[in-house]
Design an enzyme around this catalytic site. Structure first.
Site, PDB file in Angstrom:
ATOM      1  N   LYS A   1       7.228 -30.714 -22.898  1.00  0.00           N
ATOM      2  CA  LYS A   1       5.994 -31.152 -22.246  1.00  0.00           C
ATOM      3  C   LYS A   1       5.333 -29.966 -21.556  1.00  0.00           C
ATOM      4  O   LYS A   1       5.900 -29.379 -20.639  1.00  0.00           O
ATOM      5  CB  LYS A   1       6.270 -32.226 -21.191  1.00  0.00           C
ATOM      6  CG  LYS A   1       4.966 -32.831 -20.666  1.00  0.00           C
ATOM      7  CD  LYS A   1       5.135 -33.640 -19.421  1.00  0.00           C
ATOM      8  CE  LYS A   1       5.099 -32.818 -18.164  1.00  0.00           C
ATOM      9  NZ  LYS A   1       3.815 -32.144 -17.915  1.00  0.00           N
TER      10      LYS A   1
ATOM     11  N   CYS B   1       6.127 -16.911 -10.678  1.00  0.00           N
ATOM     12  CA  CYS B   1       7.315 -17.296  -9.901  1.00  0.00           C
ATOM     13  C   CYS B   1       8.002 -16.085  -9.301  1.00  0.00           C
ATOM     14  O   CYS B   1       8.579 -16.167  -8.227  1.00  0.00           O
ATOM     15  CB  CYS B   1       8.269 -18.123 -10.751  1.00  0.00           C
ATOM     16  SG  CYS B   1       8.648 -17.337 -12.313  1.00  0.00           S
TER      17      CYS B   1
HETATM   18  P1  NAI Z   1       5.407 -28.759 -10.693  1.00  0.00           P
HETATM   19  O1  NAI Z   1       6.770 -28.269 -10.493  1.00  0.00           O
HETATM   20  O2  NAI Z   1       5.068 -30.131 -10.206  1.00  0.00           O
HETATM   21  O3  NAI Z   1       5.013 -28.721 -12.245  1.00  0.00           O
HETATM   22  C1  NAI Z   1       5.728 -28.055 -13.238  1.00  0.00           C
HETATM   23  C2  NAI Z   1       5.935 -28.973 -14.425  1.00  0.00           C
HETATM   24  O4  NAI Z   1       6.795 -30.055 -14.052  1.00  0.00           O
HETATM   25  C3  NAI Z   1       4.687 -29.645 -14.958  1.00  0.00           C
HETATM   26  O5  NAI Z   1       4.778 -29.723 -16.362  1.00  0.00           O
HETATM   27  C4  NAI Z   1       4.747 -31.044 -14.364  1.00  0.00           C
HETATM   28  O6  NAI Z   1       4.047 -32.000 -15.098  1.00  0.00           O
HETATM   29  C5  NAI Z   1       6.226 -31.313 -14.412  1.00  0.00           C
HETATM   30  N1  NAI Z   1       6.728 -32.314 -13.471  1.00  0.00           N
HETATM   31  C6  NAI Z   1       6.217 -32.673 -12.270  1.00  0.00           C
HETATM   32  N2  NAI Z   1       6.986 -33.618 -11.710  1.00  0.00           N
HETATM   33  C7  NAI Z   1       8.000 -33.874 -12.569  1.00  0.00           C
HETATM   34  C8  NAI Z   1       9.132 -34.737 -12.551  1.00  0.00           C
HETATM   35  N3  NAI Z   1       9.367 -35.534 -11.526  1.00  0.00           N
HETATM   36  N4  NAI Z   1       9.963 -34.737 -13.599  1.00  0.00           N
HETATM   37  C9  NAI Z   1       9.759 -33.917 -14.642  1.00  0.00           C
HETATM   38  N5  NAI Z   1       8.700 -33.080 -14.715  1.00  0.00           N
HETATM   39  C10 NAI Z   1       7.838 -33.050 -13.693  1.00  0.00           C
HETATM   40  O7  NAI Z   1       4.416 -27.730 -10.037  1.00  0.00           O
HETATM   41  P2  NAI Z   1       2.899 -27.989  -9.565  1.00  0.00           P
HETATM   42  O8  NAI Z   1       2.775 -29.272  -8.832  1.00  0.00           O
HETATM   43  O9  NAI Z   1       2.026 -27.819 -10.735  1.00  0.00           O
HETATM   44  O10 NAI Z   1       2.698 -26.810  -8.536  1.00  0.00           O
HETATM   45  C11 NAI Z   1       3.094 -26.955  -7.187  1.00  0.00           C
HETATM   46  C12 NAI Z   1       3.753 -25.716  -6.693  1.00  0.00           C
HETATM   47  O11 NAI Z   1       4.923 -25.463  -7.438  1.00  0.00           O
HETATM   48  C13 NAI Z   1       2.956 -24.439  -6.844  1.00  0.00           C
HETATM   49  O12 NAI Z   1       2.073 -24.249  -5.812  1.00  0.00           O
HETATM   50  C14 NAI Z   1       4.036 -23.423  -6.857  1.00  0.00           C
HETATM   51  O13 NAI Z   1       4.371 -23.092  -5.539  1.00  0.00           O
HETATM   52  C15 NAI Z   1       5.164 -24.096  -7.539  1.00  0.00           C
HETATM   53  N6  NAI Z   1       5.276 -23.727  -8.960  1.00  0.00           N
HETATM   54  C16 NAI Z   1       6.185 -22.800  -9.278  1.00  0.00           C
HETATM   55  C17 NAI Z   1       6.310 -22.400 -10.578  1.00  0.00           C
HETATM   56  C18 NAI Z   1       7.304 -21.384 -10.949  1.00  0.00           C
HETATM   57  O14 NAI Z   1       7.327 -20.923 -12.086  1.00  0.00           O
HETATM   58  N7  NAI Z   1       8.174 -20.995 -10.061  1.00  0.00           N
HETATM   59  C19 NAI Z   1       5.467 -22.926 -11.639  1.00  0.00           C
HETATM   60  C20 NAI Z   1       4.560 -23.954 -11.204  1.00  0.00           C
HETATM   61  C21 NAI Z   1       4.479 -24.301  -9.902  1.00  0.00           C
END
Ligand code: NAI
Length: 782
Positions: free
Chosen positions: A190, A298
């Site tokens: 996804k 990240c």
């Molecule tokens: P997120 O962690 O919610 O999203 C990442 C992925 O996880 C997306 O594909 C989302 O649809 C999916 N996802 C969300 N909730 C889920 C669940 N319960 N079960 C399975 N999949 C799920 O990140 P978001 O909300 O887009 O960003 C929020 C914060 O997260 C950012 O401000 C940043 O600080 C952090 N982030 C960190 C990343 C990294 O690579 N370390 C990447 C993206 C966000």
């Protein structure tokens, strides 16, 4: 404008990249997409819209994956998996190679689509994201080719559920899909809701590359769709990249399911500049560290630590450089900083800075932000206290926070003062200093005089709350495999029922526990009688409590800092010595084991334990890392580092051998352990510490507790200073350990009710679980 004026201002005009081809592709699909399941696109269904964050224009309608969609995708993946795994490695290599070639062939449209969907500068998507995607598929075509000879004894896990973020949409897809396919897995992936377009284009590439139907499935949607994937009962492995909060939730949701799990989560990576650094290079490095992809990385170097003596000069140069950054239309090839992925992310960044920025001095780049898009100015906040919110929270935007340090030791202390441990950059012209600091940093990746370097050959991933598992390299490949041997069910083993004590048994023979090199009475003052199968009282052991575990963890923490720094040779000598001393008391140990089990297998188990000690000693100075030849001017040293403190629930079906194997493998790699002895047959463990006491094992390196596994496992899994928990217990505690480990995202290795062959001579699974790979990138060659 005259030439003289141009030289003075260094101004230049826009150089926009054309997006006609990308728009044509969107139109050809009526700007409306279904999912990619079983090799074809489903009809588009109700869903959500994707916009270009640079200008708010509509890009496409996407379908919101339901539980049924996910189920169809998992079914397709399951159906395809066995035959995909059975094809030769060479056949899979050809498919992966075809993907790599097609990515290169479509590089331009992919770069433009990525930039339109995500807002990142075209220079980055064109020169970094897409070439790295192609490189990943090339590299893993090679892995598929070599799998049969180099991964003997390993096989595919099955169906992999993969959920990726929006910051490197296609690159994260490549990191997940390539190793999975190379080893014969099939995937249901996804993409993030903000950035699905390149994944859908990739689905077309799969069709063109001859990927068999069902091997790659792509379902679009939000968190709920992701959750449906990770909780699907027919998924064998979950790989997630994203926020720590969601990673923690996925850890809890998958606890006890037997699914393999890798998590690549957030970071707050230090960027350390020593006073002898090449300041101009270090300033320029920061442009790549924190303004690359608008800081939505990240492993962004988001925490600047500058040595005090050069701080003012450094900040002055940095502010001047920031004011020259060009912010604007990401499709303009002259742009340094593009748009934030979405209004929600922009609001999050704005709110964090508005609320907490005043705790330091805020400098924002002097620039005009374009109208109508999601833009945030490059920002520097200095003078923050190490514990300030902005020094600790992942902002995930173009915001650099900074503080100063005086000595190298202080730099390490401040750098490690975070719950994360993803990456770090060290800037100094002194190679001794760089290589002294690198091993001390809690991070999965360390760059020397560089930042944000990635390559398929060098595993990427973190420690602490940055998650566990590596992507890339051999270790990343291994994370998509399991042992090829059939697994047997572990029958629960309970202590023998009490018999009747006779007069001779009334002499107190309560074995103590072993904490910090000393024999310790149980804190709760309770003990448990151990009976033979014939009802003979064999002795007593203490019933350990939370307090005993805490004391042992404290002792382990003290010991591991010095034990972890000892040489493999020294650890080997001590392990051989333990083996020698156990061998000298072999008869006594064999008799004890026979008395507890009522069998005549004790002698063989003692002999196997001595052999395990020799194996651990043998590996102590041989389980080395690698030097990866990365296609950048440097090498990446993949160093195997100790995990830290490992909590262990030892097996009941080989009470001495199980404990010895676990504890000594951990020791060999420089860890400290808190081992809970077999619950049913603990007396071999309490005898064993007498051997440790006489064998020069430093205090606290091995701690042995007796008591109830289910109770003690809770404290070990909850404890924030325990880095990993292994359970080979016959009690049903795997799910509880995994769920509780979500607290500090410690690594777990639990049996989920499966038996292990303790006589198997290969100790590598233990050594692997006892180490983390840290990739240290150093400049090398011309
Ligand atoms: P997120 O962690 O919610 O999203 C990442 C992925 O996880 C997306 O594909 C989302 O649809 C999916 N996802 C969300 N909730 C889920 C669940 N319960 N079960 C399975 N999949 C799920 O990140 P978001 O909300 O887009 O960003 C929020 C914060 O997260 C950012 O401000 C940043 O600080 C952090 N982030 C960190 C990343 C990294 O690579 N370390 C990447 C993206 C966000």
């Amino acid at each position: 404008m005259t030439i003289a004026e141009i030289f003075k201002t260094m101004d230049y005009g826009a150089a926009p990249e054309g997006n006609k081809e990308a728009l044509t592709w969107l139109e050809a699909n009526n700007r409306s997409f279904g999912h990619f399941i079983n090799g074809t696109f489903t009809k588009a269904s109700a869903g959500f819209k994707s916009h270009n964050p640079a200008n708010g224009t509509f890009l496409a309608d996407l379908s919101k994956g339901s539980a049924d969609d996910v189920d169809s995708a998992v079914k397709a993946a399951r159906k395809a998996q066995a035959s995909w795994a059975k094809t030769s490695g060479h056949a899979r290599a050809k498919v992966l190679y075809a993907i790599a070639r097609l990515v290169q062939k479509h590089a331009r449209i992919l770069a433009v689509l990525e930039t339109m969907d995500n807002g990142k500068p075209i220079r980055e998507s064109r020169d970094i994201d897409i070439p790295l995607v192609a490189r990943h598929f090339y590299y893993h075509a090679g892995m598929a080719q070599l799998a049969e000879t180099e991964m003997q004894g390993r096989e595919a896990l099955g169906v992999c559920g993969q959920v990726i973020p929006w910051n490197f949409p296609l690159l994260m897809l490549a990191w997940k899909v390539a190793p999975a396919l190379a080893m014969g897995n099939t995937v249901v992936l996804k993409p993030a809701e903000y950035t699905s377009l390149t994944a859908l284009f990739f689905a077309e590439i799969c069709q063109q590359a001859g990927v068999p139907a069902g091997v790659v499935n792509i379902v679009t949607g939000h968190g709920a769709t992701g959750e449906a994937i990770v909780t699907h009962t027919d998924v064998n492995k979950v790989a997630f990249t994203g926020s720590t909060a969601v990673g923690r939730r996925i850890r809890e949701l998958t606890a006890g399911s037997g699914k393999a799990l890798t998590l690549e989560l957030g970071g707050k990576s230090p960027y350390i500049v020593f006073d002898d650094a090449d300041i101009d290079s270090a300033v320029e490095g920061l442009v790549d560290a924190i303004w690359f992809n608008q800081g939505q990385v990240c492993c962004a170097g988001s925490r600047l630590l500058v040595q005090e003596g050069i701080a003012e000069v450094f900040y002055a140069k940095l502010r001047a450089r920031m004011d020259k950054l060009r912010i604007g239309d990401p499709l303009d090839k002259c742009i340094d900083v593009g748009a934030i992925v979405d209004q929600r992310q922009l609001d999050r960044i704005t709110s964090l800075v508005d609320t907490h920025g005043s705790e330091g001095d805020v400098h924002q780049a002097k620039c005009d932000l374009p109208e109508g898009g999601c833009y945030y100015p490059p920002t520097l906040i200095t003078g923050l206290h190490a514990a300030a919110t902005l020094m600790q929270e992942e902002i995930f935007g173009p915001v650099l926070v900074g503080t100063t340090f005086r000595t190298p030791a202080e730099a390490v202390e401040v750098a490690n003062n975070t719950r994360y441990g993803l990456a770090a950059s060290v800037w100094t012209e002194n190679v001794n200093l760089a290589l002294d600091i690198a091993p001390k940093l809690k991070a999965g990746v360390v760059w020397t005089n560089a930042t944000n370097l990635f390559d398929a050959a060098a595993g990427f991933g973190g420690v602490r709350e940055s998650g566990f598992g590596r992507e890339g390299g051999w270790e990343g490949l291994a994370a998509y495999t399991k042992p090829a041997t059939a697994v047997k069910k572990l029958a629960p083993i309970a202590p023998y029922a009490p018999g009747t004590a006779n007069a001779a048994d009334t002499i107190d023979r309560t074995a103590k526990m072993y904490i910090g090199g000393k024999q310790a009475r149980p804190d709760a003052g309770q003990s448990q009688a151990i009976w033979s199968p014939k009802g003979k009282l064999l002795g007593h052991v203490g019933i350990g409590s939370r307090k005993d575990i805490r004391n042992a963890v404290e002792a382990a923490a003290k010991a591991r800092s010095t034990w972890g720094k000892t040489s493999g040779h020294l650890r080997a000598q001590i392990l051989y010595y333990v083996g020698e001393n156990l061998s000298a008391r072999a008869d006594e140990f064999a008799a004890r084991l026979d008395a507890m089990s009522g069998k005549k297998t004790g002698a063989a188990e003692v002999e196997a334990s001595v052999s395990a000690l020799f194996t651990a000693a043998a590996w102590a100075d041989k389980y080395d890392g690698q030097a990866h030849g990365v296609p950048i001017r440097g090498v990446a040293l993949a160093m195997k580092e100790a995990v830290g403190t490992i909590g262990m629930l030892c097996t009941d079906d080989a009470p001495l051998l199980g404990l010895v194997t676990s504890v000594t493998a951990a020791m060999a790699m420089g860890n400290a352990s808190v081992a809970v002895a077999s619950h049913a047959f603990p007396l071999a463990a309490t005898d064993f510490y007498q051997v440790l006491e006489t064998s020069d094992v430093p205090a606290g390196v091995v701690n042995i507790i007796t008591g109830d596994h289910a109770e003690l496992a809770k404290t070990l899994a909850d404890h924030l200073d325990v880095d990993a928990v292994w359970s080979f217990s016959s009690s049903d505690i795997s799910a509880d350990i995994e769920a509780r480990s979500a607290g500090n995202l410690k690594r777990t290795w639990v049996n989920n009710g499966q038996a292990r062959d303790w006589n198997a001579p290969d100790m590598r699974p233990f050594l692997e679980a006892a180490t983390e790979v840290k990739n240290i990138w150093i400049p090398y060659g011309e």
